[in-house]
Scaffold this active site. Structure first.
Site, PDB file in Angstrom:
ATOM      1  N   HIS A 487      59.855 -56.771-132.628  1.00 43.33           N
ATOM      2  CA  HIS A 487      60.777 -57.135-131.540  1.00 43.33           C
ATOM      3  C   HIS A 487      62.211 -57.101-132.062  1.00 43.33           C
ATOM      4  O   HIS A 487      63.102 -56.518-131.443  1.00 43.33           O
ATOM      5  CB  HIS A 487      60.424 -58.532-131.018  1.00 43.33           C
ATOM      6  CG  HIS A 487      61.457 -59.164-130.140  1.00 43.33           C
ATOM      7  ND1 HIS A 487      61.320 -59.244-128.767  1.00 43.33           N
ATOM      8  CD2 HIS A 487      62.648 -59.754-130.428  1.00 43.33           C
ATOM      9  CE1 HIS A 487      62.393 -59.851-128.255  1.00 43.33           C
ATOM     10  NE2 HIS A 487      63.209 -60.176-129.256  1.00 43.33           N
ATOM     11  N   GLU A 488      62.443 -57.734-133.225  1.00 45.10           N
ATOM     12  CA  GLU A 488      63.801 -57.771-133.774  1.00 45.10           C
ATOM     13  C   GLU A 488      64.264 -56.378-134.187  1.00 45.10           C
ATOM     14  O   GLU A 488      65.425 -56.008-133.977  1.00 45.10           O
ATOM     15  CB  GLU A 488      63.887 -58.749-134.953  1.00 45.10           C
ATOM     16  CG  GLU A 488      63.575 -60.196-134.601  1.00 45.10           C
ATOM     17  CD  GLU A 488      64.404 -60.759-133.455  1.00 45.10           C
ATOM     18  OE1 GLU A 488      65.501 -60.242-133.180  1.00 45.10           O
ATOM     19  OE2 GLU A 488      63.954 -61.731-132.826  1.00 45.10           O
ATOM     20  N   HIS A 491      65.477 -54.474-131.241  1.00 43.45           N
ATOM     21  CA  HIS A 491      66.811 -54.803-130.733  1.00 43.45           C
ATOM     22  C   HIS A 491      67.852 -53.775-131.171  1.00 43.45           C
ATOM     23  O   HIS A 491      68.907 -53.647-130.549  1.00 43.45           O
ATOM     24  CB  HIS A 491      67.236 -56.204-131.184  1.00 43.45           C
ATOM     25  CG  HIS A 491      66.805 -57.285-130.250  1.00 43.45           C
ATOM     26  ND1 HIS A 491      67.035 -57.231-128.887  1.00 43.45           N
ATOM     27  CD2 HIS A 491      66.159 -58.462-130.473  1.00 43.45           C
ATOM     28  CE1 HIS A 491      66.550 -58.328-128.315  1.00 43.45           C
ATOM     29  NE2 HIS A 491      66.014 -59.090-129.254  1.00 43.45           N
ATOM     30  N   GLU A 547      65.989 -58.271-123.996  1.00 38.42           N
ATOM     31  CA  GLU A 547      64.864 -58.943-124.654  1.00 38.42           C
ATOM     32  C   GLU A 547      63.538 -58.331-124.224  1.00 38.42           C
ATOM     33  O   GLU A 547      62.597 -58.248-125.024  1.00 38.42           O
ATOM     34  CB  GLU A 547      64.884 -60.445-124.351  1.00 38.42           C
ATOM     35  CG  GLU A 547      66.051 -61.194-124.960  1.00 38.42           C
ATOM     36  CD  GLU A 547      66.056 -61.183-126.483  1.00 38.42           C
ATOM     37  OE1 GLU A 547      64.968 -61.066-127.095  1.00 38.42           O
ATOM     38  OE2 GLU A 547      67.149 -61.294-127.066  1.00 38.42           O
ATOM     39  N   ASP A 551      60.727 -56.775-126.513  1.00 41.71           N
ATOM     40  CA  ASP A 551      59.321 -57.201-126.456  1.00 41.71           C
ATOM     41  C   ASP A 551      58.396 -55.998-126.320  1.00 41.71           C
ATOM     42  O   ASP A 551      57.348 -55.914-126.977  1.00 41.71           O
ATOM     43  CB  ASP A 551      59.088 -58.131-125.252  1.00 41.71           C
ATOM     44  CG  ASP A 551      59.348 -59.595-125.581  1.00 41.71           C
ATOM     45  OD1 ASP A 551      59.514 -59.922-126.772  1.00 41.71           O
ATOM     46  OD2 ASP A 551      59.389 -60.416-124.635  1.00 41.71           O
TER      47      ASP A 551
END
Length: 639
Positions: A487-488, A491, A547, A551
């Site tokens: 997930h990070e 980003h 976000e 995800d």
């Protein structure tokens, strides 16, 4: 394992329903569940250790922890705080009340900023998002002043929560004003003026959705023009003095606010502005006074979050001291409860996850070769922070607590430390950005990606079950921490992160066709969530898009990694994904997050994202007509 029919109709509820029925939200919390359980566990460990240090049961040879404990003692000395009452606040309040004109304020603006007094705009030193090359410089940024209500949307005529919350804030502020010596009539007048001034700022502020669009926050203007926009605030020389030189430009996040600044702040509005200053000074500093002040000053926050009671005294003192010495406490936690071995293990796991991501980028079918290659360059250049920082920030060595027996007060120490932190931040102007700096302490149950640093950070506190544990299977760990890691990483390629290059500069590295396709796919993600009912309101798809894209990418890459383990168990993978998001929150807190949080509600993160993956349908036998079914053409896959 939950009932198969339940799993096919409401996956989140099938996994977490029984827990939700039994779970009780502690009276001093606004939520409980996955993340909050870990927060409570970290708090318990740290408070226990520090109590043992004070009792001499645990040795401590770190001078920074010694200083933290001294400050913690001052914060926890409620006998002295109650004895002092409003006295520590009086000098600060008198200073504000002595201001009779903008000229008065301008003369002491430098000290005003360093001491943390309220002003109707914020200035700070942050990285220049458009610095080219590897060496980035820190520059001057400016933002509009803070509003009483959590977001501009609360000021809309149709928003019923706005007037209700404003009534709570009004009652709280008037009570605090009488507690510092104002008559009831004076308190009413001061608060009426403060609300009038606050409402005058709202039309020119950006809302949370607008603030989530990073590219539109970068608006450079000439410093001379910025000073001119401030009108009666003739503070150009004071700002130059604070920075040690005169800046050429300022990056303004809310141009409309400053273009209209003189409509809000002028000679005519000065009386209301001054009362706004008084209200802000009292409400911001009251929590550092006696128990009565602490209880009253927390009323608005508790109404906002649905929290029934204030935190217990000892815990509130711990939170206050830990917030000030955040990296010091985090370093202690990381080294004791995480350690070098785990740090290396998790670092290797992140490297493996970036490898999966790299492979997916190279095999991507909708990006051109040129954009794919640049995306891989960006991924390869990404820095990884795991566990806790390798070095302590120098600023913490400057914090020296004045003990109660030496005449120290909590508020006095807090203001001294605030000045040290502000001076430290401003001293970084026009100097290279420190890429080793952590924006979170190691005891924080969270993780982040920094687009301007092109780095990912996983603090020690999140690296435990149910996210990660050696006792869990590899599939469970990938459904937990693996998905968080990916997930990070994702980003870097969400609608905001994708605008930054490998050096963290806001600079377009996409072909026009690829960016158009990316926006189209991101729009599909907006539509997938937009309007979904939750907590009596509806999800704003644009607010939560970054976000949600992360995800989607995180789940996709973690799933790929889990499938390549020796013994993949996709049931365990998906179940742990739903488990880590389990949460029970007050309705007030859910409604607040719906308005201002860039993350989708926990239940929707768990349920909606899995519908996008064919493997979910195959694993649980989901068919048309089931609650968890989404038509193939509606499934969103970006990375």
């Amino acid at each position: 394992m939950a009932d198969a029919t339940k799993l096919r109709n409401d996956f989140y509820d099938a996994i977490n329903g029984e827990w939700i029925k039994k779970a009780e939200i502690p009276s001093d919390h606004s939520s409980t569940g996955g993340f909050m359980d870990l927060v409570d566990d970290v708090d318990e460990k740290l408070m226990g250790d520090f109590a043992d240090m004070k009792a001499g049961k645990l040795t401590n040879d770190d001078p920074l922890i010694t200083e933290f404990l001294k400050f913690y003692d001052v914060a926890a000395n409620f006998e002295k705080r109650d004895q002092d009452g409003a006295t520590p606040l009086k000098p600060f309040l008198e200073k504000v009340e002595a201001i009779s004109s903008f000229e008065d304020l301008n003369k002491q603006f430098k000290d005003w900023i360093l001491t943390g007094f309220p002003v109707p705009f914020d200035i700070g030193v942050e990285p220049d998002l458009k610095s080219q090359g590897k060496t980035k410089l820190n520059v001057l940024w400016a933002e509009g002043g803070s509003l009483i209500l959590p977001d501009k949307t609360y000021y809309d005529k149709g928003n019923q929560a706005g007037p209700q919350l404003l009534a709570v804030f009004t009652q709280m502020a008037e009570k605090l004003l009488t507690m510092v010596g104002k008559s009831a009539d004076e308190a009413k007048q001061i608060m009426a003026d403060a609300k009038k001034f606050d409402a005058s700022m709202a039309p020119f502020k950006k809302n949370s959705e607008e603030m989530s669009d990073v590219a539109k926050l970068y608006n450079p203007i000439e410093f001379s023009e910025f000073v001119k926009e401030l009108g009666e605030f003739k503070v150009g020389d004071a700002i130059s003095d604070l920075l040690g030189e005169t800046p050429k430009q300022v990056i303004v996040t809310e141009p409309k606010f400053f273009e209209n600044f003189t409509k809000v702040v002028n000679e005519e509005t000065f009386p209301a502005f001054k009362n706004w200053l008084i209200v802000n000074t009292v409400t911001q500093l009251a929590g550092y006074l006696s128990e009565e002040f602490r209880q009253v000053s927390g009323t608005y926050h508790r109404a906002l979050s649905g929290q029934k009671e204030a935190m217990k005294q000892q815990k509130s003192a711990f939170y206050l001291a830990r917030r000030t010495f955040s990296q010091v406490v985090g370093d202690y936690y990381g080294k004791k409860y995480f350690g070098e071995k785990a740090k290396q293990d998790v670092h290797d796991m992140v490297i493996a996850m970036t490898g999966v991501y790299k492979q997916r980028l190279q095999n991507n079918t909708w990006l051109s070769k040129a954009t794919r290659e640049k995306a891989v360059v960006k991924l390869s250049a990404m820095d990884i922070h795991v566990g806790y920082p390798d070095k302590m920030e120098e600023v913490y060595k400057r914090l020296q607590t004045t003990a109660v027996e030496d005449g120290g007060t909590l508020l006095g120490n807090v203001q001294t430390f605030a000045k040290i932190f502000t001076e430290d931040q401003l001293s970084k102007y026009n100097k290279p950005v420190d890429k080793e700096k952590w924006e979170m302490s190691a005891d924080t149950v969270n993780a982040y990606y920094s687009p301007e640093g092109n780095l990912i950070c996983f603090p020690a506190a999140i690296l435990q079950a149910p996210f990660y544990s050696l006792k869990q299977s590899a599939s469970e760990n990938y459904g937990g921490i693996g998905a968080v890691m990916a997930h990070e990483i994702s980003h870097a390629f969400d609608p905001n992160g994708a605008l930054f290059d490998e050096n963290g500069s806001l600079h377009n590295w996409w072909t026009e066709t690829d960016m158009k396709e990316f926006k189209k796919r991101s729009q599909a993600m907006i539509e997938e969530f937009d309007g979904l009912p939750f907590a009596g309101g509806k999800v704003n798809g644009k607010l939560v898009v970054t976000e949600n894209v992360a995800d989607d990418g995180g789940l996709s890459c973690a799933l790929e990694a889990a499938k390549h383990t020796d013994d993949p168990d996709l049931k365990a993978f998906f179940v742990n994904w739903a488990r880590v998001w389990r949460s029970k929150a007050t309705k007030e807190y859910e409604q607040l997050l719906l308005s201002i949080d860039v993350h989708a509600p926990a239940k929707l993160r768990a349920n909606v994202q899995v519908k996008n993956f064919d493997e979910f349908y195959e694993t649980f036998g989901v068919q048309p007509g089931d609650g968890m079914y989404l038509k193939p053409e509606k499934r969103v896959q970006i990375w």
